[in-house]
Design a protein around this motif. Structure first.
Motif, mmCIF file in Angstrom:
data_model
loop_
_atom_site.group_PDB
_atom_site.id
_atom_site.type_symbol
_atom_site.label_atom_id
_atom_site.label_comp_id
_atom_site.label_asym_id
_atom_site.label_seq_id
_atom_site.Cartn_x
_atom_site.Cartn_y
_atom_site.Cartn_z
ATOM 1 N N ASN A 18 -79.859 25.211 -16.421
ATOM 2 C CA ASN A 18 -79.069 25.352 -17.645
ATOM 3 C C ASN A 18 -78.871 26.835 -17.929
ATOM 4 O O ASN A 18 -79.764 27.654 -17.667
ATOM 5 C CB ASN A 18 -79.781 24.690 -18.822
ATOM 6 C CG ASN A 18 -78.890 24.589 -20.044
ATOM 7 O OD1 ASN A 18 -77.659 24.625 -19.936
ATOM 8 N ND2 ASN A 18 -79.498 24.468 -21.209
ATOM 9 N N ASN A 19 -77.718 27.202 -18.438
ATOM 10 C CA ASN A 19 -77.400 28.591 -18.771
ATOM 11 C C ASN A 19 -77.620 29.523 -17.579
ATOM 12 O O ASN A 19 -78.123 30.648 -17.718
ATOM 13 C CB ASN A 19 -78.246 29.057 -19.961
ATOM 14 C CG ASN A 19 -77.954 28.278 -21.225
ATOM 15 O OD1 ASN A 19 -76.810 27.883 -21.466
ATOM 16 N ND2 ASN A 19 -78.979 28.037 -22.032
ATOM 17 N N GLY A 20 -77.273 29.041 -16.411
ATOM 18 C CA GLY A 20 -77.348 29.887 -15.228
ATOM 19 C C GLY A 20 -78.731 30.106 -14.665
ATOM 20 O O GLY A 20 -78.953 31.036 -13.877
ATOM 21 N N THR A 59 -84.788 25.524 -15.611
ATOM 22 C CA THR A 59 -85.439 25.217 -16.884
ATOM 23 C C THR A 59 -86.593 24.251 -16.662
ATOM 24 O O THR A 59 -86.615 23.501 -15.687
ATOM 25 C CB THR A 59 -84.437 24.582 -17.873
ATOM 26 O OG1 THR A 59 -83.896 23.389 -17.288
ATOM 27 C CG2 THR A 59 -83.312 25.543 -18.207
ATOM 28 N N GLN A 78 -89.162 32.540 -17.954
ATOM 29 C CA GLN A 78 -88.059 32.627 -18.907
ATOM 30 C C GLN A 78 -88.413 31.950 -20.225
ATOM 31 O O GLN A 78 -88.081 32.448 -21.305
ATOM 32 C CB GLN A 78 -86.804 31.999 -18.305
ATOM 33 C CG GLN A 78 -86.206 32.788 -17.164
ATOM 34 C CD GLN A 78 -84.991 32.112 -16.560
ATOM 35 O OE1 GLN A 78 -84.760 30.924 -16.755
ATOM 36 N NE2 GLN A 78 -84.191 32.868 -15.820
ATOM 37 N N THR A 82 -88.857 33.737 -24.005
ATOM 38 C CA THR A 82 -88.247 33.236 -25.237
ATOM 39 C C THR A 82 -89.278 33.147 -26.354
ATOM 40 O O THR A 82 -89.019 33.541 -27.496
ATOM 41 C CB THR A 82 -87.613 31.848 -24.995
ATOM 42 O OG1 THR A 82 -86.633 31.938 -23.958
ATOM 43 C CG2 THR A 82 -86.965 31.331 -26.270
#
Length: 271
Positions: free
Chosen positions: A10-12, A15, A255, A259
């Motif tokens: 997702n989003n490049g 996840t 990632q 966040t």
């Protein structure tokens, strides 16, 4: 088994699946960086399993296993949610495999001792939760960390390594390698989280996922790869492929934690 879950995209970028992203110790970075007493408890637990796997039947082993289970339970009672079902399932598998041979009963004494110590500790901690602070505040808090653990979500957290694990268990069983019973019992204990999602339990269902079940799954997967990949080149390709696949799981974990850091870096309650 490290970061070998079925990651999404997702989003490049990769996840984490929902169950891994939640507070379940299934996140690969959390496995390496969780609070010390949890790590100590798991170290004692794994050592107890290794002692039992030797198959000795001496008084020394009974004492060592009892001490290790005691230390694991007191370092973190969460470890008991894995140790008790694992030892119980393992003992049942051994008894069934040996057809309840009375001539081998001494071999089961260390495992029985471990089960007994685990039961005693659970009863003790349960009594504390009914009237001793802060233990009496935990049952209500445990209800706040329940998650809808389904068969699909748990399979997502196990990833492709689980397929090789199943092949490995069959291979070990056919070779009459008794380690398949421990690996099956340990890995199988995590599936109790699925049952505990709908059944009333005194603790959160995610506690059954916090027993480092990725370790027996990884060990069994090695046996599975060795079974289906007789040629060195095929074996090498499979191993490299799994490592490459797991790399994306680590990236997804990093990632996610970045966040968290961006969101909570100014929250003084965390530091």
């Amino acid at each position: 088994g490290f970061a070998g879950f079925w990651w999404g995209w997702n989003n490049g970028g990769p996840t984490l699946p929902p169950l891994v992203a939640q507070w379940t110790e299934l996140d690969p970075l959390v496995r390496f960086s969780f609070v010390p007493h949890h790590l100590f408890a798991k170290a004692f637990m794994v050592t107890a399993f290794l002692v039992l796997l030797r198959g000795k039947k001496t008084v020394r082993d009974i004492v060592i296993v009892s001490i290790l289970v005691f230390l694991a339970g007191f370092a973190s009672p969460v470890a008991l949610a894995t140790m008790l079902p694992t030892l119980g399932i393992w003992l049942a598998l051994r008894l069934t495999h040996d057809r309840f041979d009375p001539g081998r009963w001494k071999e089961y004494l260390p495992t029985i001792a471990g089960v007994a110590v685990a039961v005693i500790l659970i009863v003790y901690f349960r009594s504390l939760s009914k009237g001793v602070f802060p233990w009496n505040s935990y049952p209500a808090w445990e209800e706040t960390v329940r998650y809808p653990v389904t068969v699909r979500s748990y399979l997502e957290s196990l990833g492709p390594v689980f397929v090789f694990f199943l092949i490995g268990i069959v291979a070990l069983w056919k070779r009459h390698d008794r380690s398949w019973m421990l690996l099956s019992a340990w890995a199988g204990s995590g599936w109790l989280a699925v049952a505990a999602t709908t059944l009333p339990t005194p603790t959160s269902n995610i506690r059954f996922l916090e027993g480092y079940q990725f370790l027996p799954v990884a060990v069994g997967a090695v046996a599975g790869i060795a079974r289906i990949a007789q040629r060195p080149l095929i074996k090498f390709s499979l191993v490299v492929g799994l490592i490459f696949y797991s790399f994306f799981g680590v990236v997804a974990s990093m990632q996610t934690h970045q966040t968290y850091l961006s969101r909570d870096r100014h929250d003084k309650r965390i530091y």
